[in-house]
Design an enzyme around this catalytic site. Structure first.
Site, mmCIF file in Angstrom:
data_model
loop_
_atom_site.group_PDB
_atom_site.id
_atom_site.type_symbol
_atom_site.label_atom_id
_atom_site.label_comp_id
_atom_site.label_asym_id
_atom_site.label_seq_id
_atom_site.Cartn_x
_atom_site.Cartn_y
_atom_site.Cartn_z
ATOM 1 N N HIS A 1 46.828 44.116 41.331
ATOM 2 C CA HIS A 1 46.042 43.025 41.891
ATOM 3 C C HIS A 1 46.332 41.709 41.159
ATOM 4 O O HIS A 1 46.048 41.573 39.968
ATOM 5 C CB HIS A 1 44.561 43.380 41.769
ATOM 6 N N HIS B 1 44.787 32.225 43.983
ATOM 7 C CA HIS B 1 43.668 32.902 44.641
ATOM 8 C C HIS B 1 42.580 31.940 45.103
ATOM 9 O O HIS B 1 42.131 31.993 46.247
ATOM 10 C CB HIS B 1 43.050 33.942 43.699
#
Length: 324
Positions: A89, A131
């Site tokens: 991730h 992100h």
């Protein structure tokens, strides 16, 4: 890339089909078995030289010096007894600054094939790996990524916030990340972050194609329209839908969007674990996010999911290798 000479050839629709099985145990690489068509007709009564190489679990090969066509990527379902797929991730984000090439390298060195990222465009339309909506949390700058030019993003320090040792790390463009993966190995679980215009999705697709990475990218998004645009522009790219909560009928949604995989949160899947069986019956893989606890790894493994997205890829890889 490690190369070895092979001579396993078989006819396939008038062309030369190739099955390459590479066992690179000395390098800790698992067996790779893929099929593709050779770049030219093999004919009969003559020998061909076949050279095959592997990055992680991805094979590439040359037939008489010409590169063979890449097989369709797909997202295979986990077979009986096969291990879960580990998705790092934002790279190895527990050990290095997230969504940087350093985090990708840490994940790669732990033996993980798949890197997960987040992609958004700069003010001038260049896809960058970040992100948050703003650069405030993970860089030396401030402001919305969509309000900053590529030149402004390139100048930011994306490592110091994590630890002084990472000072000078940069926010990578998608092109830079793809180039790194192409050269050093690995596949990409690419999240199109939030709503994107057709032109913005087209630029993402162009970068993937320009770096010869179409066979090593799985595109995911929470935004169904972004997936529809991706499917329209690049029907060969496999798609996955991210969900915080389950759809009423995940199988129907997967069919409507042409999904290869369905990616629910861990808490969402826990509410209806039976959807794994239903999605598998429809040929759709199930990968779960973002799971960092061994107790949940064990439960999800038992539930039959195909992969886990985690901030601790090295630990999950170690846990999988230590299982009886």
């Amino acid at each position: 890339m490690t190369m070895c000479h092979l001579s396993i050839l078989e006819p396939e629709n008038g062309r030369c089909g190739l099955r390459a099985a590479l066992l690179l145990s000395a390098l800790g690489v698992t067996t790779v078995a893929l099929t593709a068509s050779a770049p030219a007709s093999a004919g009969t009564g003559r020998d061909l030289r076949v050279d095959a190489g592997a990055h992680g679990t991805t094979a590439r090969w040359l037939v008489d010096g010409l590169r063979a066509a890449a097989p369709a990527p797909g997202v295979p379902l986990r077979g009986p007894g096969a291990p879960l797929t580990v998705y790092a991730h934002r790279g190895a984000s527990s050990a290095a600054p997230e969504n940087t090439l350093l985090a990708d390298e840490v994940a790669r060195r732990s033996g993980v094939e798949w890197i997960e990222n987040d992609v958004q465009p700069s003010k001038d339309g260049v896809p960058y790996v970040l992100h948050d909506e703003t650069v405030n949390r993970t860089t030396s700058g401030t402001g919305r990524i969509r309000d900053l030019t590529a030149a402004q993003l390139d100048a930011l320090d994306a490592g110091s916030w994590f630890a002084p040792a990472f000072a000078g790390a940069r926010v990578p463009s998608l092109a830079a990340q793809l180039d790194d993966l192409h050269a050093r190995g690995g596949s990409l679980l690419l999240e199109i972050k939030g709503p994107h215009s057709r032109d913005e999705v087209a630029r993402v697709v162009k970068d993937i194609r320009d770096h010869d990475m179409a066979g090593r990218v799985l595109v995911q998004s929470f935004d169904a329209d972004a997936l529809r645009l991706t499917r329209e522009l690049a029907p060969d790219l496999p798609l996955a839908l991210l969900r915080s909560e389950l759809d009423a009928d995940p199988v129907a949604v997967a069919g409507e969007l042409g999904l290869s995989a369905y990616h629910p949160s861990d808490s969402a899947l826990a509410s209806r674990p039976e959807i794994v069986t239903a999605l598998h019956a429809a040929g759709v893989a199930v990968n779960v996010w973002t799971v960092d606890a061994a107790t949940r790894w064990k439960a999800l493994d038992a539930a039959g999911v195909d992969g886990i997205i985690t901030n601790h890829p090295a630990e999950l890889a170690g846990w999988l290798s230590a299982r009886p």
